[in-house]
Scaffold this motif. Sequence first.
Motif, PDB file in Angstrom:
ATOM      1  N   PRO A  93       0.673  -1.559   0.256  1.00 38.82           N
ATOM      2  CA  PRO A  93       0.153  -0.217   0.306  1.00 38.82           C
ATOM      3  C   PRO A  93       0.737   1.273   0.165  1.00 38.82           C
ATOM      4  CG  PRO A  93       0.264  -1.166   2.460  1.00 38.82           C
ATOM      5  CD  PRO A  93       0.936  -1.652   1.444  1.00 38.82           C
ATOM      6  N   SER A  94       0.352   2.197  -0.079  1.00 33.23           N
ATOM      7  CA  SER A  94       1.249   3.811  -0.469  1.00 33.23           C
ATOM      8  C   SER A  94       1.554   3.547   0.993  1.00 33.23           C
ATOM      9  CB  SER A  94       0.402   4.737  -1.058  1.00 33.23           C
ATOM     10  OG  SER A  94      -1.225   5.057  -0.700  1.00 33.23           O
ATOM     11  N   GLN A  99       5.204  11.499  -0.400  1.00 38.28           N
ATOM     12  CA  GLN A  99       5.826  12.462  -0.405  1.00 38.28           C
ATOM     13  C   GLN A  99       6.969  13.191  -0.074  1.00 38.28           C
ATOM     14  OE1 GLN A  99       2.698  14.682   0.730  1.00 38.28           O
ATOM     15  NE2 GLN A  99       1.915  16.036  -1.680  1.00 38.28           N
ATOM     16  N   ASP A 123      -3.830  17.366 -10.932  1.00 29.32           N
ATOM     17  CA  ASP A 123      -3.088  16.244 -12.233  1.00 29.32           C
ATOM     18  C   ASP A 123      -3.941  15.282 -12.009  1.00 29.32           C
ATOM     19  OD1 ASP A 123      -3.041  16.303 -15.078  1.00 29.32           O
ATOM     20  OD2 ASP A 123      -1.095  15.048 -14.426  1.00 29.32           O
ATOM     21  N   ASP A 124      -5.247  14.507 -12.292  1.00 23.88           N
ATOM     22  CA  ASP A 124      -5.832  13.583 -11.794  1.00 23.88           C
ATOM     23  C   ASP A 124      -5.068  12.484 -14.088  1.00 23.88           C
ATOM     24  OD1 ASP A 124      -6.907  15.061  -9.963  1.00 23.88           O
ATOM     25  OD2 ASP A 124      -8.698  14.522 -10.852  1.00 23.88           O
ATOM     26  N   TRP A 133      -7.651   4.084 -13.534  1.00 22.30           N
ATOM     27  CA  TRP A 133      -7.429   5.938 -12.851  1.00 22.30           C
ATOM     28  C   TRP A 133      -7.094   6.124 -11.616  1.00 22.30           C
ATOM     29  CZ3 TRP A 133     -10.817   8.777  -9.271  1.00 22.30           C
ATOM     30  CH2 TRP A 133     -11.871   7.396  -8.704  1.00 22.30           C
ATOM     31  N   LEU A 135      -5.845   9.780  -8.514  1.00 17.69           N
ATOM     32  CA  LEU A 135      -5.652  10.931  -8.079  1.00 17.69           C
ATOM     33  C   LEU A 135      -4.111  11.287  -7.722  1.00 17.69           C
ATOM     34  CD1 LEU A 135      -9.314  12.145  -6.166  1.00 17.69           C
ATOM     35  CD2 LEU A 135      -8.453  11.263  -8.777  1.00 17.69           C
ATOM     36  N   GLY A 136      -3.962  12.563  -8.200  1.00 19.37           N
ATOM     37  CA  GLY A 136      -2.381  12.615  -7.591  1.00 19.37           C
ATOM     38  C   GLY A 136      -2.364  14.342  -8.402  1.00 19.37           C
ATOM     39  N   TRP A 137      -0.902  14.749  -8.646  1.00 16.66           N
ATOM     40  CA  TRP A 137      -0.422  15.390  -8.970  1.00 16.66           C
ATOM     41  C   TRP A 137       0.445  15.174 -10.027  1.00 16.66           C
ATOM     42  CZ3 TRP A 137       0.142  13.689  -4.068  1.00 16.66           C
ATOM     43  CH2 TRP A 137      -0.334  14.349  -2.943  1.00 16.66           C
ATOM     44  N   TYR A 151      -2.121   8.332  -7.301  1.00 18.71           N
ATOM     45  CA  TYR A 151      -2.294   7.396  -6.268  1.00 18.71           C
ATOM     46  C   TYR A 151      -3.347   6.999  -7.011  1.00 18.71           C
ATOM     47  CZ  TYR A 151      -0.503   9.645  -1.514  1.00 18.71           C
ATOM     48  OH  TYR A 151       0.286  10.411  -1.591  1.00 18.71           O
ATOM     49  N   GLN A 153      -6.328   4.412  -8.010  1.00 16.13           N
ATOM     50  CA  GLN A 153      -7.721   4.061  -7.352  1.00 16.13           C
ATOM     51  C   GLN A 153      -8.575   2.197  -7.682  1.00 16.13           C
ATOM     52  OE1 GLN A 153      -8.694   5.698  -4.791  1.00 16.13           O
ATOM     53  NE2 GLN A 153      -6.762   6.352  -4.826  1.00 16.13           N
ATOM     54  N   CYS A 160      -8.342  -0.789  -6.718  1.00 16.86           N
ATOM     55  CA  CYS A 160      -7.184  -1.346  -6.281  1.00 16.86           C
ATOM     56  C   CYS A 160      -7.275  -1.303  -4.288  1.00 16.86           C
ATOM     57  CB  CYS A 160      -6.501  -0.146  -6.528  1.00 16.86           C
ATOM     58  SG  CYS A 160      -6.267   0.393  -8.189  1.00 16.86           S
ATOM     59  N   ARG A 161      -7.546  -2.472  -3.775  1.00 19.18           N
ATOM     60  CA  ARG A 161      -7.747  -2.201  -2.076  1.00 19.18           C
ATOM     61  C   ARG A 161      -6.285  -3.596  -1.819  1.00 19.18           C
ATOM     62  NH1 ARG A 161     -12.596  -0.501  -0.452  1.00 19.18           N
ATOM     63  NH2 ARG A 161     -13.779   0.064  -1.568  1.00 19.18           N
ATOM     64  N   PRO A 162      -5.531  -2.977  -1.397  1.00 24.12           N
ATOM     65  CA  PRO A 162      -5.218  -1.267  -0.547  1.00 24.12           C
ATOM     66  C   PRO A 162      -4.708  -0.576  -2.621  1.00 24.12           C
ATOM     67  CG  PRO A 162      -2.987  -2.949  -0.091  1.00 24.12           C
ATOM     68  CD  PRO A 162      -4.185  -3.787  -0.495  1.00 24.12           C
ATOM     69  N   VAL A 163      -4.531   0.449  -1.822  1.00 21.20           N
ATOM     70  CA  VAL A 163      -4.302   1.694  -3.145  1.00 21.20           C
ATOM     71  C   VAL A 163      -2.694   1.996  -2.999  1.00 21.20           C
ATOM     72  CG1 VAL A 163      -3.917   3.843  -3.984  1.00 21.20           C
ATOM     73  CG2 VAL A 163      -6.088   3.646  -2.511  1.00 21.20           C
TER      74      VAL A 163
ATOM     75  N   GLY B 142      -3.308   4.391   0.543  1.00 17.22           N
ATOM     76  CA  GLY B 142      -2.463   3.046   1.927  1.00 17.22           C
ATOM     77  C   GLY B 142      -3.570   1.755   1.715  1.00 17.22           C
ATOM     78  N   ARG B 150      -7.212  14.270  -0.679  1.00 15.22           N
ATOM     79  CA  ARG B 150      -5.891  13.280  -0.971  1.00 15.22           C
ATOM     80  C   ARG B 150      -5.584  12.966   0.493  1.00 15.22           C
ATOM     81  NH1 ARG B 150      -6.756  14.460  -5.781  1.00 15.22           N
ATOM     82  NH2 ARG B 150      -5.993  15.564  -6.951  1.00 15.22           N
TER      83      ARG B 150
END
Lengths: 310, 738
Positions: A93-94, A99, A123-124, A133, A135-137, A151, A153, A160-163, B142, B150
């Motif tokens: 997982p993330s 960051q 920036d998605d 897809w 979400l993020g930057w 991240y 989804q 996605c589980r976990p992400v 996570g 976010r």
Amino acid sequence: MTATDTSRPPRSFQEIILRLQSYWARQGCAVLQPYDMEVGAGTFHPATTLRALGATPWAAAYVQPSRRPTDGRYGENPNRLQHYYQYQVIIKPSPPDLQALYLGSLDAIGIDMEMHDIRFVEDDWESPTLGAWGLGWEVWCDGMEVSQFTYFQQVGGHDCRPVSGELTYGLERLAMYVLGVDHVMDMPFNDPDAPIPLRYGDVFRQTEQEFSAWNFDRADTDTLLRHFEDAEAECARILAEPARDPQTGRDIIMAHPAYDQCIKASHLFNLLDARGVISVTERQAYIGRVRALAKQCADAFVQTEAGRQA
Amino acid sequence: MPDLLLELFSEEIPARMQARAAADLKKLVTDGLVEAGLTYAAAESFATPRRLTLAVHDLLGESPTTVEERKGPRTDAPEKAIEGFLRSTGLSRDALEVRDDKKGQVFFATIRRPGRPAAEIIAETVTNTIRTFPWPKSMRWGAGSLRWVRPLHSILCILSDEAGAELVPFEVDGIESGTTTQGHRFMGHGTISVTGFEDYAAKLKAAHVILDPQERADRIWEDARQMAFAQGLDLVEDRGLLAEVAGLVEWPVVLMGDIADTFLDLPPEVLQTSMKEHQKFFSVRNPKTGRIEKFVTVANRETADQGATILAGNGKVLSARLADAKFFWDNDLRRVAEGGLDAMATPLAQVTFHNKLGSQADRIARIEALSGDLAGPVGAEAGQAQQAARIVKADLSSEMVYEFPELQGVMGGYYARAAGLPDAVADACTGHYQPLGASDSVPEGPVSVAVALADKLDILTGFWSIDEKPTGSKDPFALRRAALGVIRIIEAGDLRLPLRPVIVAQLLRHEIAQAGGGADADTAALNAMLDDLVKKGLFGAAFDAIADRLAEHGGADRSLDAIADDLLSFIHDRLTVHLRDQGIRHDVIAACLAMPGSDDLTLLMARARSLSAFLGTDDGENLLQGFKRANNILTAEEKKDGIEYSLDPDVKFAEEPTEKSLFAALDRAEPAIATAMGAEDFAAAMQHMAELRAPIDAFFEAVQVNSDNQIVRRNRLCLLNRIRQVMGQVADFTRLEG
């Protein structure tokens, strides 16, 4: 090659790659090698696309040669290439400090946070061909986009589980900035003091010319189209096969072989697009066909050991 | 009374979502608190890229105890009903009270809810708010299942008063509330401990975070303006960009840099768009040259070299961007020099506009034909209107517009001038898209007006011809906006342009295209016939002849008239909304729409405005009552007798003086109104109608319509009919309310 000295700025394209490799290895990522097929971006590597699915923890980093046939400029444009490198990091997982880990990697390649302006700008990310897809930057350094930070989804229509957290660095652009080079072909590829110093152009100018010519004008579109249809059919056929393997008597779901065909179809579509034989309306239909393959591959992968859900 | 401070600290929140999120946070939390009985004196909320903050001042320390009395079932009600009542009140049976009621003995419950401490209510409300926050897009991260814009990292939540600060303890998906936060990502130094809002804002500022977005925007704007002013330059105002940039930084540092000389000849719109879209730079104009010569960028930190490295990097990125833009500009100009705008428009034949409506080139050909039809009525020269129609969309195939779609039209104008086309034609490139919204201006100049109308009427008739109309909130081709555009252009130019024949002609062009695919000779012949007919103004039978011929080809099996009616009523609906915004009542518009010639929107609007003004006067109001009375009686009697009283009444059967006066008044008013209507002078017609008010009032005062004498009665009913007829020349008064 000895470990790079990170107290001085990097001197070459490859040193930046080596520093990223060693940085992410230190963070615990498996440093993989590029996938051995033509892909449009590092995300297509099954280490990202497929491994983002399922519950099994995962951490990988790798360089991925990427092909964007329409971006070819015969090696003349300072920034555009039909073949370039992406650096890809995927962690599932993330981690909560992703960051900070990312900023650490910029520091490792010689970007001094005290002197530069680093920004995370919305920036998605969406890949219509992968049905994915997140979400993020895009990450800006002094106004220049140096990475995508996402991240995940959904991939192939599956949540996605976990992400997974995904980082993508456009290596040439990033390195040109760090090295202060204005034209990609002028960028030192190896150490400028090496016995045989090579610039990026020494390695890639000719291939850019050859592939630009082929991509835009010379590729046989009938052949490409046939190959596209073959890959599409083979992908579907593989997945329709019964899981029971006649050799071993075990159940083997062939998600990866099928996904290879999906990758092929995707790249062939990009080539057909560069040849200008796909109209605006057809374009959507082709993208839909590739997405359908990606989705079936994802459906198959989540049935496998590596893709098992929690 | 304590103050609440709440901060939700996360990874970077998209700039465009921050203002709304701050407002939502304030509303959701304060609504929740108030609902639970916690009132407060004031609340304010803020957003930075990494935090949403809410401060609530002078909150009640605990919610007041409430007592609610509730009436239950009768004592002899079924057991189930009584049990249900006990469950809903949470009381036991011996806590109920029995009272006498009209219908017998009834249970009453007194529910006492003791007050709860603020912290408990806050914890509950904030947790709910976080879990249900209305982000336009949210995500998981996570291994958790919480959704936020976010990843959410920490929650600061304290109640503070003179005695000190106290943590409001709660936990959301593993994130425990605390009393600390972080400063600037790069310029802050570790964790900040907070005791209240003032302390929080001050410590953040010391840690290089300006909490208030307005303060950040003001600082950016002031610094940038000063910097430009010091060099004799003007900062180009852009409120949207300012708000966005203020949402990208916690500690704004404004830097100004040069645009390299090689790019200064690019059109200012190109420089501005490229800098804004890609880099979020402000433009700085030299008032002497009118050119954009510098840029302003806003960094998120101070550096030891006063931003020199950051500025150099930004300048480099900009140069790469502008090199692209210049490449497009030079290529486009070369194409124009080689083949003019017609050549630039050629590739549009390969671009599908809509799979049932053909290519962009097909659409342009139809707009060209219609522009020719419309040139006369709007005062343009037909050849020039058609020339403009051919090239106004050429820039859609330019490299610049491919890169910057928002420059469509603007680039066309530049390229048209470069090709040596007349100004009227070049202006139509931007003009024909106007008005783009309710607040955008309408096109000026007859050529622009002709092409703008043709553009909009073509898209409307096109989608009507394939029966894809806007439904509910779905209007992907902005057809409502197109209809409003037609209305506003006609209104602004006072254009006399009956729309029905224009709509039918364009519907026929669509039918011809859809039947013949635009290729064969027959199609060309039909189109030529149609053009000729429109020019000569022969409508009706001739149109039908073309439609019949088309039907033989398998097209046009639906009635064009019915489609045209439907489209007109869509335009009328938009007009009704448009006029309602100007204060004209819905029923007034309906009364005018029922009149012939309502496809002439100028006539229709003049009629509606006059009628609206007239009904606002005393005469108008009373005359309407008189009309209603006449109409009601007449309608009732006609229904009863099963005949229409439509013969001319004769004054010789008039018995009463007021009856005779009414005859005389109608004799005077009728020709006067007819003359005024003939001249389309609605105000004068209303004035003459107003003169009927007194005689009609006097008539109803003195006369009994239903006389025993059948001849007199019939004559009076016919007289009422005459009132209806005379007034009916102006509007359909039966549709008016009140």
